[in-house]
Design a protein around this motif. Structure first.
Motif, short mmCIF file in Angstrom:
data_model
loop_
_atom_site.label_atom_id
_atom_site.label_comp_id
_atom_site.label_asym_id
_atom_site.label_seq_id
_atom_site.Cartn_x
_atom_site.Cartn_y
_atom_site.Cartn_z
N THR A 897 7.88 -4.02 -10.90
CA THR A 897 9.53 -3.92 -9.31
C THR A 897 9.88 -3.30 -9.65
OG1 THR A 897 10.50 -5.93 -11.45
CG2 THR A 897 9.20 -6.49 -9.14
N GLU A 898 10.14 -2.20 -10.81
CA GLU A 898 10.77 -0.85 -10.98
C GLU A 898 10.17 0.16 -9.83
OE1 GLU A 898 12.81 -1.33 -12.97
OE2 GLU A 898 12.94 0.70 -14.08
N ALA A 899 9.28 -0.41 -9.97
CA ALA A 899 8.75 1.23 -8.46
C ALA A 899 9.25 0.84 -6.93
CB ALA A 899 6.77 0.59 -8.38
N ALA A 900 10.28 -0.85 -6.94
CA ALA A 900 10.37 -1.66 -5.84
C ALA A 900 11.82 -0.74 -5.68
CB ALA A 900 10.45 -2.95 -5.59
N LYS A 901 12.65 -0.42 -6.85
CA LYS A 901 13.52 0.24 -6.36
C LYS A 901 13.30 1.55 -6.04
CE LYS A 901 15.40 -2.04 -10.74
NZ LYS A 901 15.58 -2.30 -11.88
N ALA A 902 12.56 2.09 -5.74
CA ALA A 902 12.05 3.49 -5.07
C ALA A 902 12.69 3.04 -3.14
CB ALA A 902 11.14 4.28 -5.39
N VAL A 903 11.73 1.91 -3.22
CA VAL A 903 12.60 1.55 -1.37
C VAL A 903 13.42 1.20 -1.34
CG1 VAL A 903 10.87 -0.60 -0.50
CG2 VAL A 903 10.03 0.63 -2.00
N ARG A 904 14.52 0.40 -2.32
CA ARG A 904 14.93 -0.28 -1.67
C ARG A 904 16.54 0.70 -2.37
NH1 ARG A 904 17.80 -4.82 -2.61
NH2 ARG A 904 20.81 -4.59 -2.86
N TYR A 905 16.06 2.17 -3.27
CA TYR A 905 17.23 3.41 -2.93
C TYR A 905 16.33 4.44 -2.24
CZ TYR A 905 19.38 0.33 -6.33
OH TYR A 905 19.96 -1.31 -7.28
N GLY A 907 14.81 4.37 0.20
CA GLY A 907 13.77 4.55 1.29
C GLY A 907 12.39 4.58 1.32
N VAL A 908 11.23 5.18 -0.68
CA VAL A 908 10.51 5.20 -0.37
C VAL A 908 9.06 4.35 0.16
CG1 VAL A 908 8.23 5.76 -1.95
CG2 VAL A 908 10.86 7.04 -2.10
N ALA A 909 8.07 4.45 1.17
CA ALA A 909 7.45 3.43 1.32
C ALA A 909 6.91 2.97 0.30
CB ALA A 909 6.47 4.43 2.69
N PRO A 910 5.98 1.63 0.40
CA PRO A 910 5.77 -0.03 -0.28
C PRO A 910 5.15 1.15 -1.43
CG PRO A 910 6.40 -0.89 1.00
CD PRO A 910 7.12 0.63 1.67
N VAL A 911 4.15 1.64 -0.77
CA VAL A 911 3.04 2.70 -0.91
C VAL A 911 2.23 3.64 -1.78
CG1 VAL A 911 2.18 3.48 1.01
CG2 VAL A 911 0.03 2.89 -0.13
N ASP A 912 3.56 4.01 -1.36
CA ASP A 912 4.15 5.73 -2.33
C ASP A 912 5.16 4.70 -3.40
OD1 ASP A 912 2.97 7.41 -0.44
OD2 ASP A 912 4.83 7.78 0.83
N ALA A 913 5.61 3.91 -3.47
CA ALA A 913 6.20 3.74 -4.73
C ALA A 913 5.63 3.39 -5.71
CB ALA A 913 7.16 2.51 -4.26
N LEU A 914 4.73 2.60 -4.78
CA LEU A 914 3.67 1.88 -6.36
C LEU A 914 2.77 2.95 -6.39
CD1 LEU A 914 2.36 -0.78 -7.54
CD2 LEU A 914 1.04 0.08 -6.03
N LYS A 915 2.67 4.13 -6.39
CA LYS A 915 2.47 5.18 -7.68
C LYS A 915 3.01 5.56 -8.51
CE LYS A 915 -0.28 6.50 -2.94
NZ LYS A 915 -0.59 7.94 -2.19
N PHE A 916 4.45 5.32 -8.04
CA PHE A 916 5.29 6.21 -9.15
C PHE A 916 4.97 5.85 -10.75
CE2 PHE A 916 9.75 7.40 -6.58
CZ PHE A 916 8.68 7.83 -6.37
N VAL A 917 4.40 4.08 -10.19
CA VAL A 917 3.96 3.36 -11.64
C VAL A 917 2.18 3.47 -11.59
CG1 VAL A 917 5.50 2.63 -11.69
CG2 VAL A 917 4.25 1.69 -10.93
N THR A 918 1.43 4.22 -11.25
CA THR A 918 0.50 4.38 -11.40
C THR A 918 -0.36 5.76 -11.53
OG1 THR A 918 0.23 4.06 -8.80
CG2 THR A 918 -0.59 2.11 -9.73
N ILE A 919 -0.76 6.96 -9.90
CA ILE A 919 -1.28 7.39 -10.28
C ILE A 919 -0.71 9.25 -10.62
CG2 ILE A 919 -0.96 7.80 -7.48
CD1 ILE A 919 -3.99 9.34 -8.72
#
Lengths: 1052, 438
Positions: A897-905, A907-919
């Motif tokens: 859900t930290e990654a989700a904050k890149a979507v909120r603040y 507008g990063v696409a969800p698929v890319d936001a998840l990459k903030f905590v994976t790849i």
């Protein structure tokens, strides 16, 4: 007078044992002039009619020991008694070899604060760090008084192994006798071993466990260098000699494997740390244990090290009130149950050990604790060996002490019963032929008696008595069912004195009587209240039944079995590691690959042998595959945290120096930290364990997978690039450390840049010096440069072999380190936090320096007043590789859900936001070929989520690492019941055996914090305001009723 | 040099350091406003699809699917949007701290152990940059709570927009705050006191608390009975607690503290609201029976004890709810947390992930805190007659990925920009200049 130095081999090393054997007379100082008369007493003794335990398991019934001039002249069953011998009748008594007081910690008499530096002359060339003083002998510290000696003897000790108690390299130990003589005649062996401990803290370097390990390593390398440089100079005499250094000279015998290195450890992970150092330096290890050795039997056995075992079993645990009991961890309760089996388990594994009273709250409980160990499976012979033969052997005094044999020194202990039997009294001690009376044989009158009083007036009364206890008896007088406790009762010199109130026994006033005690009867005279005298006699009727102890015995008998499996990780620990499944098929999931395939709807994934084999729709399960029906569920790669302080033991920071690149997080991982399990429960599978940010150049990192159930080394990711923590800004310039911290360089951002530049300059020169040395053809007579672990780590950075992870906030400092990196030609793997990264993102983007940031923290310090939650998104938008990190044991369990904050603040696409905590963090850590995305050939590290992983309403259901399941919510829920049951069982058992008062007093070890996990890195704000503990910001193996924490310890 | 100069400037400006945020407080509502065509989540009642909500002079005058709009009504089309009451955080130190590491910006803790007389509203900085940042996530009302000591002071309930502390006060004073003394013995690494010392200190603290209350009662009694006792500012501040006009908020994190506080308030007959952690669940039965509400200091915390379930804090709301305890979810109140109350709705979301019904999770940051703070006649749900303090969102505000698009506080339309959006836009401009962004 013969004076014969004896040469003796001991495990490859040579020990000089000064055995002083005298032709006549007792031991005495040989060089000191005699004052007054010569006063030599008869020194031939025959100890007869005793049961002699010559050595563990070797018993002579009704035997005799002959002592001549302090030496055992003969021992046996039919030994003729020399005419000049004085005879001692020990019929009914036992004779043992004198016990050795093993690991008797010795401190300087004046308890000086701070430095424990040797007291020698100021000009003595010592080591630069005042915790390193291997050249110091314990004898410099030793000043036992007659009282101390007497109290040691009282416990049956005839000799002691004195060890220095302070410092890291503490100095050498010695063996002395505990007789009353002059120190000149008491020394049995010197330079027995070198002593080491992982000491830290106290406001000086090292301030952390990892710092102390780094210092040990550097010191041993220094000693190697010193040896080499000294001999090179001796060979060539060219140039100037190396510096003189007593400490490094003293360590030559350790690094050459000639002298034992005894390390005091605090828990079983320390044991592994010692063995790692041993592998690096090849010294001869011995351990002063912590009481947790039963947890590492395999390693111990392989190490062939002898262990000095303490008997510090947990006690006084507050379990009575439920609200107190909940604060005792299951891990501690389990240790309470296992600890008394520790000696027995080592004995069963064939690991040699000696027993020490070091570590006991009350040293006088030593024998009680041995009895407890025996109740828990230790044989009396093994216990005896651990106090006699084993220590004698390891201390190099085996030819003099440890057994009762011809030619050995007459160190003997005489007891009333078998040594470890309850009620056994230690009566006499013989040290070098001199007798010390420990206790007059006790007068035991316990039992039921009839007291008959014969008054002058002819009245005769008979009063039944009940007597318990020896020496200090408790006497109760009976009249029918009525019981009267005597006011006073005492025994002295086989005479009983008694005072009681006569009123309820048909007499008036206080009645006093005294008399002598003989076998089965007592008699004497007394006085009534009116002053008239009477005579009395008492006859023994029967012994008293002891119900209480019977009950205890039953409980103990049950415990003797000791077959309860060890659960290493406490609650939520398992008895074994999770097994890798050969094939796992995840079916019908929404798969977020974090790879080129993006998000796959209704897809299948096959993991085989720990690796991802296939990802697509419609896969078939191979035979024996574990199938996960993930319909309606989402699957992501295991999450990765590029900034964690979880499970770092005894200090996240080495804050005592501005540059500490020599310290290594990898040395101090606490694999038992519950933080790892809780993080797995949030889908985290890998972490970058970082040093704190207290200094511009911090310590080396460790990149791990959260393999809960494994030991530290098994958690590390093989092949992950090494890294190091740097830090900039307010923390390193000590802006918020308080008014006392204003003198360490640097205090400004200017100084931060300068010191970093200075060290890289030094590193270049250091590298050049080695290159020159290595290129040189002639090695003989040329000293190698001194290895400098601090600079070595920096050279690795210059050579691109070590990644920098730099704590930073403001854009100016980010730019500054960027320029330094460009100038010195290295890359920066990540700027950590990098909260103003959005202001200089073009530089990071251009140079491909990673940014590992908080999603939305700000405003706790002045330098984060411009932090914005859009930081990640904006940097991402201009091409920077961005990850979100936790820096917190709490946040690390919900990185999705930290990654989700890149979507909120932003507008990063969800698929890319998840990459903030994976790849993305995988890339930053250099492990992206292996983990971080779900692609064929990569590790089978994945998470099954109940729904969209970016939703607050989603739960982590399963976490897998390399095809092994490390977390499953269903299993977790099942384990909760097991934990409750196990706690209940242990609490019941504790309350039944009654270890300690159990009532709030003492609270000894109630938290069970043996693996001290300093809190995670977020304590700003709540450090001085009671009542508002910010629960999210502490590591919670402990109470936290009020907010605390110090800014000194951990920084963000 | 730059940094030093900057430092000097900061030092020179210290008294005036609390620079005003750039967001201009909204003027009073001067014409009727209707939000038309959205989904109205009233919280206290039904969810109204395709509904309209009308408010006049700051109050809600109509809610429904067919609402007659008076002449001059500003009609705002919110089709596809969701309307909720503004979120309420019942415990925070926001307004009393700007940058906690900078001492000059700390106003939350007065000197001494017993200081009920200090009132948070007085120091509540309406120009704090933390306020616009928080209300951008839908938070409209907070209770600003002083910290430190045993009795930390008197709180007020504040609205998140306005020119002065007077115009932003919704309710004041709202209560007196007591930090229950530590009951257990800490063996934490930072604890330097022995077990005995700690227990002694505990007993001393408890005795002092009893003494303080007894003196406040004696003072109150004397004054009430017309006895000529000199005015005592400190004891006077306890009168509203003693006469029951405001509650006593007891901050007690650990179960032994809670037990002691429950016993004490029963014996002293005091109206208590508990501010606590998941440990409150351990005494949920008594809390429910005595109708003592709980302000839960967040779900994003760690289990207190090593052996506890990993989700202990996540499931605490569910467990309190099932036990019949009135509760809401708020912040820990720490100065660090002040800047981060914008995450409170997501903490409620986590509670729903771990078993609390979603509708209850929503109430735990709207209607329930309003009820606990005693402001539910005015706010906390969308009902006719209540304040038009509400938000318009792209979706469920407990979901991180949804956006809060509008907020009205008493009918005044609030600027949802903040220091954060301004800096974001500023640096977007930089990268546009560099042609790195379009």
């Amino acid at each position: 007078m013969a004076f014969r130095p004896m040469l003796r081999r001991f495990r490859g090393g040579t020990f000089f044992v000064l055995l002083t054997v005298f032709g006549c007379g007792l031991l005495f100082a040989q060089t000191k002039p005699v004052e007054g008369l010569h006063d030599e007493r008869p020194s031939v003794h025959a100890l007869t009619n005793a049961t002699i335990v010559q050595a563990p398991g070797r018993v002579i019934e009704n035997g005799t020991v002959i002592i001549r001039d302090g030496i055992i002249e003969n021992v046996g069953k039919n030994v003729s008694i020399p005419a000049d011998a004085r005879q001692w009748d020990y019929s009914g008594k036992m004779i043992y070899a004198g016990l050795i007081d093993v690991y008797a910690e010795t401190k300087a008499a004046d308890k000086g604060k701070g430095s424990d530096k040797k007291s020698g002359s100021a000009a003595a060339p010592s080591y630069w760090n005042d915790r390193v003083h291997p050249e110091k002998s314990v004898l410099e510290l030793y000043s036992a008084s007659g009282k101390d000696l007497a109290s040691s003897r009282k416990m049956g000790f005839t000799s002691a192994w004195l060890v220095p108690a302070k410092g890291i390299f503490r100095g050498s130990s010695a063996v002395v006798t505990l007789g009353d003589g002059d120190i000149h005649e008491r020394i049995l062996n010197r330079d027995v071993a070198q002593h080491l401990a992982f000491e830290s803290g106290g406001g000086r370097y090292p301030g952390s466990l990892m710092g102390s390990i780094a210092l040990i390593r550097q010191t041993l390398y220094d000693a190697q260098w010193y040896g080499g440089a000294t001999s090179a100079y001796a060979a060539s005499s060219a140039g100037l000699p190396p510096e003189a250094n007593d400490a490094l000279a003293a360590l030559q015998s350790v690094i050459n494997g000639r002298q034992l290195l005894v390390t005091a450890i605090g828990n079983d992970l320390d044991l592994l740390r010692v063995m790692k150092l041993r592998d690096e330096f090849g010294f001869k290890p011995m351990l002063k244990g912590s009481g947790h050795e039963y947890r590492q039997l395999e390693t111990l056995k392989k190490s062939r090290a002898v262990v000095i075992l303490p008997l510090n079993f947990p006690h006084d645990i507050d379990l009575t009130a439920p609200e107190n009991a909940i604060n005792v961890s299951l891990m501690h309760l389990q240790h309470w149950e296992q600890a008394p089996h520790n000696p027995a388990r080592l004995a069963a594994a064939g690991i040699p050990f000696a027993l020490t009273r070091s570590g006991l709250d009350k040293k006088q409980n030593f024998h009680k604790q041995i009895q407890k160990a025996i109740e828990h499976g230790l044989s009396a012979d093994d216990a005896l060996a651990a106090l006699t033969t084993t220590p004698a052997k390891i201390l190099g005094v085996g030819s003099a002490l440890g057994t009762i044999e011809k030619g050995k020194r007459a160190h003997l202990l005489v007891t009333s019963k078998a040594l470890f039997e309850k009620g056994s009294d230690k009566l006499d001690l013989w040290i070098d032929g001199k007798r010390y009376e420990l206790k007059k044989p006790s007068t035991d009158i316990s039992g039921k008696w009839d007291l008959r009083m014969n008054q002058h007036d002819g009245v005769t009364r008979t009063i039944p008595l009940e007597i318990t206890g020896t020496d200090k008896p408790k006497v109760t007088l009976l009249k029918g069912d009525h019981k009267v406790k005597a006011d006073k009762a005492s025994i002295s010199n086989k005479r009983l004195t008694l005072l009681f109130a006569g009123d309820s026994l048909d007499m008036s006033g206080k009645i006093r009587l005294s008399g002598s005690i003989r076998d089965g009867s007592m008699h004497g005279a007394g006085e009534l209240a009116d002053g008239t005298a009477f005579l009395w006699e008492a006859t023994f009727k029967e012994t008293m039944a002891d119900k209480k102890s019977e009950k205890k015995e039953a409980a103990k008998a049950e415990d003797k079995m000791g077959d309860i499996p060890i659960v290493y990780h406490g609650a939520f620990g398992r008895s074994g590691k999770p097994q890798m499944q050969k094939h796992i098929l995840v079916k019908n999931a929404t798969i977020w690959t974090s790879g080129p395939d993006g998000i796959l709807e209704d897809a299948d994934m096959l993991i085989s042998n720990g690796k991802i084999a296939k990802i697509r729709a419609g896969l078939y399960a191979p035979g024996g595959a574990t199938v996960i029906d993930a319909k309606g569920k989402h699957v992501t790669p295991g999450l990765i945290d590029a900034h964690s302080h979880s499970g770092i033991e005894r200090g996240v920071n080495e804050s005592q120096q501005a540059v500490t690149s020599e310290v290594r997080i990898g040395d101090v991982i606490n694999s038992y930290s519950i933080a790892f399990y809780r993080e797995l429960a949030g889908g985290l599978t890998a972490s970058n364990l970082l040093h704190g940010s207290a200094n511009p150049i911090g310590g080396q990192n460790a990149v791990i997978k959260l393999r809960w159930g494994s030991l530290p080394e098994e958690m590390k990711i093989a092949g992950a690039p090494e890294g190091i923590k740097f830090a900039l800004g307010e923390n390193v310039k000590q802006a918020n450390w308080g008014d006392k911290f204003t003198t360490r360089y640097p205090q400004t951002r200017m100084g931060v840049e300068t010191i970093i530049r200075d060290r890289f300059q030094a590193a270049r020169e250091y590298r050049d010096a080695w290159q020159k040395y290595n290129a040189g053809k002639k090695k003989k007579g040329v000293a190698a440069p001194r290895r400098d672990l601090e600079l070595e780590a920096l050279v690795e950075i210059l050579e691109g072999k070590r990644l920098i992870h730099c704590h930073s906030y403001r854009q100016d400092e980010i730019l500054m380190l960027t320029r330094v990196a460009q100038e010195f030609g290295f890359k920066i793997a990540t700027f950590q936090h990098v909260l103003e990264g959005y202001k200089v993102a073009e530089e990071l983007s251009k140079l491909d320096f990673g940014a590992s940031t908080f999603s939305d923290w700000w405003a706790y310090k002045f330098e984060v007043y411009d932090a914005i939650p859009h930081n990640g998104a904006l940097m991402h938008d201009v091409g920077v590789n961005v990850s979100f990190n936790s820096d917190s044991n709490e946040l690390a369990r919900r990185m999705n859900t930290e990654a989700a904050k890149a979507v909120r603040y932003g507008g990063v696409a969800p698929v890319d936001a998840l990459k903030f905590v994976t790849i993305n963090p995988a890339y930053q850590l250099g492990i992206d070929k292996q983990v971080g995305s779900l692609e064929v050939g990569k590790d089978g590290d994945f998470v099954v989520w109940s729904g969209d992983p970016l939703s607050t309403y989603t739960m982590c259901e399963q976490t897998w690492i390399e095809g092994a399941k490390y977390f499953d919510r269903q299993d977790d829920i099942a384990m909760r019941d097991e934990i409750r049951t196990e706690r209940a069982r242990l609490i019941q058992k504790y309350l039944a055996t009654g270890d300690g008062s159990g009532g709030g007093k003492g609270m000894k070890g109630s938290s069970g914090r043996i693996y001290d996990s300093h809190h995670s890195c977020r304590d700003h704000g709540d450090h001085d305001h009671g009542g508002h503990g910010d629960d999210g910001h502490h590591d919670h193996d402990e109470h936290q009723d009020h907010g605390h924490g110090t800014l000194n310890e951990v920084r963000r | 040099m730059r940094i030093q100069i900057l430092l000097y400037i900061v030092l020179a400006l210290m008294p005036a350091f609390l620079l005003a945020s750039d967001q201009v407080p909204a003027p009073p509502q001067d014409h009727p406003i209707a939000l038309v065509g959205g989904t109205v989540h009233t919280v206290s009642g039904d969810v109204i699809e395709n509904g309209t909500i009308l408010f006049v002079d700051g109050k809600i005058t109509a809610i429904g699917t067919s609402v007659n709009l008076p002449a001059g009504t500003e009609s705002i089309d919110v089709a596809g949007k969701h309307i909720y009451p503004s979120l309420i955080v019942a415990n925070t130190s926001i307004g009393l701290v700007e940058v906690n590491a900078v001492r000059a910006t700390r106003d939350y803790s007065e000197v001494g152990d017993f200081k009920p007389e200090v009132r948070s509203a007085i120091a509540y900085n309406t120009d704090s940059e933390l306020i616009p940042v928080s209300r951008a996530n839908g938070i409209g009302i907070i209770q600003s709570v002083p910290l430190g000591g045993v009795i930390s002071g008197t709180s007020s309930v504040m609205m998140m927009d306005g020119w002065t502390y007077e115009t932003t006060t919704l309710k004041g004073p709202s209560g007196v705050h007591l930090n229950w003394p530590r009951m257990g013995v800490s063996t934490a690494w930072w604890m330097t006191k022995s077990a005995e010392e700690q227990l002694k200190e505990r007993d001393k603290n408890l005795a002092e608390l009893d003494q303080f209350l007894a003196e406040a009662r004696a003072y109150h009694h004397a004054r009430k009975n017309g006895k000529d006792h000199r005015h005592n500012t400190r004891l006077e501040a306890m009168v509203p607690v003693l006469d029951g006009s405001v509650p006593l908020y007891i901050h007690a994190n650990e179960v032994r503290q809670i037990q002691a506080a429950l016993d004490w308030t029963a014996q002293e007959n005091l109206k208590m609201i508990l501010v606590s952690t998941a440990d409150a669940c351990r005494v949920a039965g008594e809390l429910a029976q005595r109708k003592i509400p709980v302000i839960l200091t967040g779900t994003h915390t760690l289990p207190r004890r090593r052996w506890e379930d990993y989700d202990t804090p996540f499931t605490a709301p569910k467990r309190l709810s099932e036990a019949g305890v009135t509760f809401c979810i708020a912040s820990s109140g720490s100065p660090f947390a002040a800047a981060h109350i914008r995450n409170i709705p997501f903490q409620a979301g986590t509670a729903a992930a771990y078993g609390l019904p979603k509708s209850e999770a929503l109430k735990s940051v709207t209607l329930y805190p309003a009820q606990i703070l005693g402001i539910d006649k005015q706010v906390g749900s969308l009902e006719i007659g209540k304040d038009a303090t509400l938000i318009v969102c792209s979706g469920d505000p407990l979901e991180i990925m949804n956006q809060v698009e509008m907020q009205f506080i008493q009918g005044r339309k609030i600027d949802l920009n903040s220091r954060h959006t301004q800096l974001y836009e500023k640096y977007q401009a930089k990268y546009k200049q560099l042609k790195m962004l379009k």
